[in-house]
Design an enzyme around this catalytic site. Structure first.
Site, mmCIF file in Angstrom:
data_model
loop_
_atom_site.group_PDB
_atom_site.id
_atom_site.type_symbol
_atom_site.label_atom_id
_atom_site.label_comp_id
_atom_site.label_asym_id
_atom_site.label_seq_id
_atom_site.Cartn_x
_atom_site.Cartn_y
_atom_site.Cartn_z
ATOM 1 C CB SER A 100 29.033 -48.231 14.924
ATOM 2 O OG SER A 100 27.734 -48.785 14.835
ATOM 3 C CG ASP A 243 28.083 -53.085 14.292
ATOM 4 O OD1 ASP A 243 28.132 -54.245 15.400
ATOM 5 O OD2 ASP A 243 27.743 -51.464 14.515
ATOM 6 C CG ASP A 245 29.293 -50.469 18.296
ATOM 7 O OD1 ASP A 245 29.031 -50.983 17.021
ATOM 8 O OD2 ASP A 245 28.341 -49.314 18.475
ATOM 9 C CG ASP A 247 24.787 -51.576 17.379
ATOM 10 O OD1 ASP A 247 25.932 -51.619 16.334
ATOM 11 O OD2 ASP A 247 24.904 -49.816 17.409
HETATM 12 MG MG MG Z 1 26.866 -50.431 15.290
#
Ligand code: MG
Length: 461
Positions: A100, A243, A245, A247
């Site tokens: 992440s 960020d 990844d 999400d």
């Molecule tokens: Mg993330």
């Protein structure tokens, strides 16, 4: 609602520094345990753009296949795309290789069930039990799992997002958007999504590079200077920062000002409640009261959860709530999927701006104003619960909530949240007040209270 204690899984999967905590041997054994947990099943596997992701994703596939799972390799993809496709594609579960927003040396393993949501703590405990008791059920040569490609599905994910917003109203606005994907997997989806929604798109940090040459993968205001400058210099309507990844999404207005996640969540919640999307919005206790103000203005109700995105997802599912949000830029939209999704957040924000027909800075200026301070105080992990009990005693006379750590309410709706970090030997403090001075006063007052309690206990132990 506190989770039973787990030894490997944290709030968001298993995380660690590659080749230190997250060695190839460990990842292989862990994913054999995950494969044993799922049994013979179809598992979607995706990964982020970190330098270690190709190694870890091969190990994940091998571990799952040796336990008899059929692995469908999606390849590099945002975490929410893996989660959405796990649900929409009829998979039994999914594994995402990502750390992440953590620094480049980290990576992690996140496990989802057939709904695309992180498996519940009981599932994580079951996997840990298999791992620690070495109960991995490896298959014989004639019943091993296969590996099949599952590429070219990111378009389906983008289409699913587009179907959840008013495309016409967004297209008519002809927004100019700057996307800062943190050199992560968000660059595979968000720029295209915005373009398909009729926006003119400028990208920065949008080639995938696991060394994160553009900025660190956490979209904190300190990391978003070049996004703010670019928004101003190209005259964009909005900037969006993900960020690593994708999400999470943090938004920058046309003046180049960063608005933290609870402000953008408040705008999306206002739009959602006004449009009759539902009555309840779900958010962790660390979020600003601006959410409460907006909800009460439109007859909505806020449901507060412990801090951590899986708590928000599970609470939304349990209550049938349609919208959730986090102060760090996580937006959860259940009609799409009740997990945080930076692409969905971007589409919703474009819809908010297009429907209101106003600039993002005007919309945020209208929100009630609070001041927030974040801080941390060192505290050895073994002393954490004892220290918290002593701090609670010192807060006598004030209203105290214990959904997660201690949330202490002072006068004029100012509050401080004190919670033990799950990963570091520190207490995290979040203070909010009507003035900066009051927020600072609260934060330093409790910082001193905690430090004194820690010192007392260190001396005694
Ligand atoms: Mg993330």
């Amino acid at each position: 609602m506190a989770a039973p204690s787990r030894r490997l899984f944290g709030t968001n999967g298993v995380r660690g520094v590659v080749n230190r905590e997250l060695t190839p041997e460990f990842v292989l054994l862990l994913t054999e345990a995950i494969g044993t947990f799922f049994g013979r099943s179809k598992i979607l596997v995706g990964w982020d753009g970190r330098t270690s992701s190709p190694i870890l994703s091969d190990l994940v596939a091998s571990g799952l296949m040796s336990a008899g799972c059929t692995v469908y390799e999606l390849g590099m993809a945002p975490t929410p795309a893996v989660q959405y496709l796990a649900k929409a594609g009829g998979f039994n579960g999914a594994v995402m290789v990502t750390a992440s927003h953590n620094p480049p040396e980290y990576n992690g393993i996140k496990v989802m069930d057939f709904t695309g949501v992180e498996i519940p703590p009981e599932g994580e405990l079951a996997i840990e039990k298999i791992y620690f008791k070495k109960q991995m059920a490896l298959r014989d040569w004639n019943s091993l799992g296969e590996k099949l490609p599952a590429q070219d599905r990111l378009e389906a994910y983008r289409r699913a997002i587009m179907e959840r917003v008013d495309q016409d109203v967004i297209r008519r606005s002809r927004f100019k958007v700057v996307v800062d994907a943190a050199n992560g997997v968000g660059s595979l989806t968000t720029p295209y999504l915005c373009r398909e929604l009729g926006c003119e798109v400028v990208t920065i940090n949008s080639h995938i590079d696991g060394t994160f040459p553009g900025r660190l993968p956490e979209p904190t205001p300190a990391n978003l200077d070049s996004l703010c400058r670019t928004v101003r210099s190209v005259g964009a309507d909005v900037g969006v920062a993900h960020d690593g990844d994708a999400d999470r999404a943090i938004f920058v207005d046309e003046k180049g000002q960063v608005h933290w996640g609870d402000m953008s969540f408040a705008l999306i919640a206002e739009h959602y409640l006004k449009q009759g999307g539902g009555r309840e919005v779900v958010t962790p206790v660390s979020s600003s009261q601006v959410i409460e103000d907006i909800a009460s203005k439109y007859g909505g109700k806020v449901v507060w959860t412990p801090v951590g995105s899986p708590y928000v997802s599970r609470t939304m599912i349990a209550r049938g709530a349609g919208l959730g949000g986090e102060e760090n830029g996580g937006i959860f939209y259940a009609p799409h999927i009740p997990v945080r999704d930076g692409g969905m957040a971007t589409a919703l924000m474009l819809e908010v701006m297009a429907t209101a027909g106003e600039r993002l800075s005007t919309l945020t200026d209208r929100l009630p104003r609070y001041f927030n301070i974040k801080d941390k105080v060192p505290c050895p992990s073994r002393l954490k619960s004892r220290v918290l009990r002593q701090v609670k005693k010192e807060a006598e006379g004030y209203r105290v909530e214990t959904t997660d750590g201690l949330k202490i309410w002072h006068r004029d709706r100012s509050w401080i949240l004190i919670r033990p970090s799950g990963t570091e030997p520190v207490y995290r403090l979040f203070a909010e007040a009507r003035s900066k001075e009051e927020a600072e006063r609260l934060s330093s007052r409790y910082k001193a209270v905690i430090s004194r309690a820690v010192k007392r206990n260190v001396r005694r132990s």
